[in-house]
Design an enzyme around this catalytic site. Structure first.
Site, mmCIF file in Angstrom:
data_model
loop_
_atom_site.group_PDB
_atom_site.id
_atom_site.type_symbol
_atom_site.label_atom_id
_atom_site.label_comp_id
_atom_site.label_asym_id
_atom_site.label_seq_id
_atom_site.Cartn_x
_atom_site.Cartn_y
_atom_site.Cartn_z
ATOM 1 N N LYS A 101 0.826 -1.204 0.000
ATOM 2 C CA LYS A 101 0.000 0.000 0.000
ATOM 3 C C LYS A 101 0.863 1.257 0.000
ATOM 4 O O LYS A 101 0.591 2.217 -0.722
ATOM 5 C CB LYS A 101 -0.964 -0.020 1.177
ATOM 6 N N ARG A 105 -12.176 -6.395 -10.863
ATOM 7 C CA ARG A 105 -12.882 -7.047 -9.770
ATOM 8 C C ARG A 105 -14.038 -6.144 -9.373
ATOM 9 O O ARG A 105 -13.823 -5.095 -8.755
ATOM 10 C CB ARG A 105 -11.936 -7.303 -8.588
ATOM 11 N N ARG A 134 -16.130 -3.141 -1.784
ATOM 12 C CA ARG A 134 -14.866 -3.786 -2.117
ATOM 13 C C ARG A 134 -15.032 -4.685 -3.338
ATOM 14 O O ARG A 134 -15.987 -5.455 -3.423
ATOM 15 C CB ARG A 134 -14.358 -4.620 -0.939
ATOM 16 N N ASP A 158 -3.026 -2.225 -8.882
ATOM 17 C CA ASP A 158 -4.468 -2.079 -8.706
ATOM 18 C C ASP A 158 -4.860 -0.666 -9.106
ATOM 19 O O ASP A 158 -4.281 0.313 -8.606
ATOM 20 C CB ASP A 158 -4.875 -2.363 -7.264
ATOM 21 N N ASN A 215 1.090 -4.495 -5.879
ATOM 22 C CA ASN A 215 1.209 -5.834 -5.293
ATOM 23 C C ASN A 215 2.492 -6.501 -5.778
ATOM 24 O O ASN A 215 2.705 -6.641 -6.983
ATOM 25 C CB ASN A 215 0.004 -6.688 -5.682
#
Length: 318
Positions: A125, A225, A233, A273, A283
Site C-alpha cells: 500500500k 474485480r 470492495r 491495482d 502488489n
C-alpha cells in the site's frame, strides 16, 4: 531449469484459480523441474549455505490429486536455477525473516524472484506514494486528528490498514462522517497503528482493476474485480466478480511508467491495482489473476511469465 517455489502448503492450493499453480504447470510443460517448500522449511546453519527441505513434485493434470511427490530432501538454494517467492500475505515477521534468508541465498548465487530486498522495500500500500501523479488524494498517518481533517476536506473517503489483504479492514466514510471515530479507533489503536486514507473513487462500481506487469511490460488485459450488491470492495476474496477487459489508455500509461522502474529493482512480476484513473496499490508478494485473464481472453499470461523467467535466468548465465 530446476525451479523452487516458496509458497503456501500445496494441499491448500485451489488449482482452478491459483496463479502459482499456473506458473508450475507452464514451467513443467516446457520441461523444467519443479520443487516446492514453505518459508518454514528454510534454514541457514552458520558456515553453510541457505538450504530448504523441499518436495520435488510432478503435476498430474488431475484436478483433485494435482501433484505427486517424486522426492523429498534438503537442498542448498544455489542448486536451483531460480527460486520463486510466492508466499501469500500477510507480510508479517516470519515473511520478513524469510526475505533475509532468501537475500543471503542471493549472495550465494541464487536467483530469487521477486527480489527479497525489493519485497521489503515495496510495502504494497505504501509503495504507491512514490508515484503521486497517479493517485487519488492519499494520507498515511497515525494521527486521528489528521484523518479527521482529511475527511473534512474530501468528505467521502476510504480508510484501510497498511497490512490488510483481500479487502480486509476497508471502510468507507461518507460526508456525514458516521462512525468515523469508531473506525479510526479500530484501525488506529489510539495512535499505535498507521493507517491509510484515500479520497473515494466512485469508478469502483466499474471494478478494481488488476493490471499485471511482467519484466516491465504490461499484460494487455486487466481483471476488473467488480463489487457485488451493496459491497464497496471489489476484491475476489470479498465476493467481487472478475471480468477481464483490455487495458485502457490510462491503465497502459500507469503500467508503462511504473513497469521499467519496478523491474529495474528486481520485481519480475507486479500487480497494479487501478480504480478509474487512479493507482491504489502495488502488489509484489504474490500477484494473482493469471488464470482468470487467460481463461476469459485467450492471452496466455503464464507463458508470458515463464518467457520472462527464462530470459532473466539466461541473462545471468551468459
Amino acid at each position: 531449469m530446476n525451479l523452487l517455489f516458496v509458497a503456501d502448503p500445496l494441499e491448500a492450493f485451489k488449482v482452478y484459480k491459483d496463479t502459482t499453480f499456473s506458473m508450475m504447470r507452464e514451467a513443467q510443460r516446457r520441461g523444467h523441474r519443479i520443487a516446492a517448500c514453505e518459508p518454514r522449511d528454510l534454514a541457514w546453519r552458520s558456515g553453510g549455505k541457505v538450504q530448504a527441505r523441499v518436495r520435488e513434485i510432478h503435476l498430474t493434470g488431475d484436478a483433485d490429486t494435482w501433484f505427486t511427490q517424486t522426492a523429498i530432501g534438503t537442498r542448498a538454494l544455489p542448486e536451483f536455477d531460480a527460486v520463486l517467492m510466492r508466499k501469500d500475505p500477510p507480510f508479517d515477521s516470519e515473511y520478513f525473516y524469510a526475505t533475509h534468508l532468501l537475500e543471503q541465498a542471493e549472495r550465494e548465487g541464487t536467483r530469487v524472484f521477486n527480489s527479497p530486498r525489493a519485497l521489503r522495500d515495496h510495502p504494497e500500500k505504501l509503495a504507491i506514494m512514490e508515484f503521486p501523479q497517479f493517485l487519488s488524494p492519499t494520507l498515511v498517518t497515525r494521527d486521528p486528528d489528521e484523518v479527521r481533517r482529511f475527511h473534512a476536506e474530501h468528505q467521502d473517503v476510504i480508510l484501510k490498514p497498511l497490512d490488510g489483504m483481500g479487502g480486509m479492514g476497508i471502510f468507507r466514510v461518507r460526508a456525514d462522517g458516521m462512525n468515523l471515530g469508531a473506525i479510526v479507533e479500530t484501525l488506529n489503536g489510539g495512535g499505535a497503528t498507521t493507517l491509510m486514507a484515500q479520497r473515494f473513487v466512485p469508478e469502483i462500481v466499474q471494478g478494481d482493476k488488476r493490471v499485471l506487469v511482467i519484466a516491465g511490460q504490461p499484460v494487455p488485459f486487466s481483471l476488473a474485480r467488480i463489487p457485488q450488491g451493496s459491497e464497496v470492495r471489489g476484491n475476489l476474496a470479498a465476493g467481487g466478480k472478475g471480468v477481464a477487459q483490455p487495458l485502457t489508455a490510462r491503465d497502459r500509461e500507469i503500467a508503462q511508467a511504473l513497469g521499467p522502474v519496478l523491474a529495474s529493482r528486481g520485481l519480475l512480476l507486479v500487480g497494479l491495482d487501478v480504480i478509474g484513473d487512479c493507482l491504489t496499490e502495488i502488489n509484489v508478494t504474490s500477484p494473482t489473476c493469471f488464470q482468470e485473464i487467460t481463461q476469459q481472453t485467450g492471452f496466455d499470461v503464464p507463458a508470458m511469465f515463464v518467457d520472462a523467467l527464462e530470459a532473466a535466468c539466461a541473462a545471468v548465465t551468459r
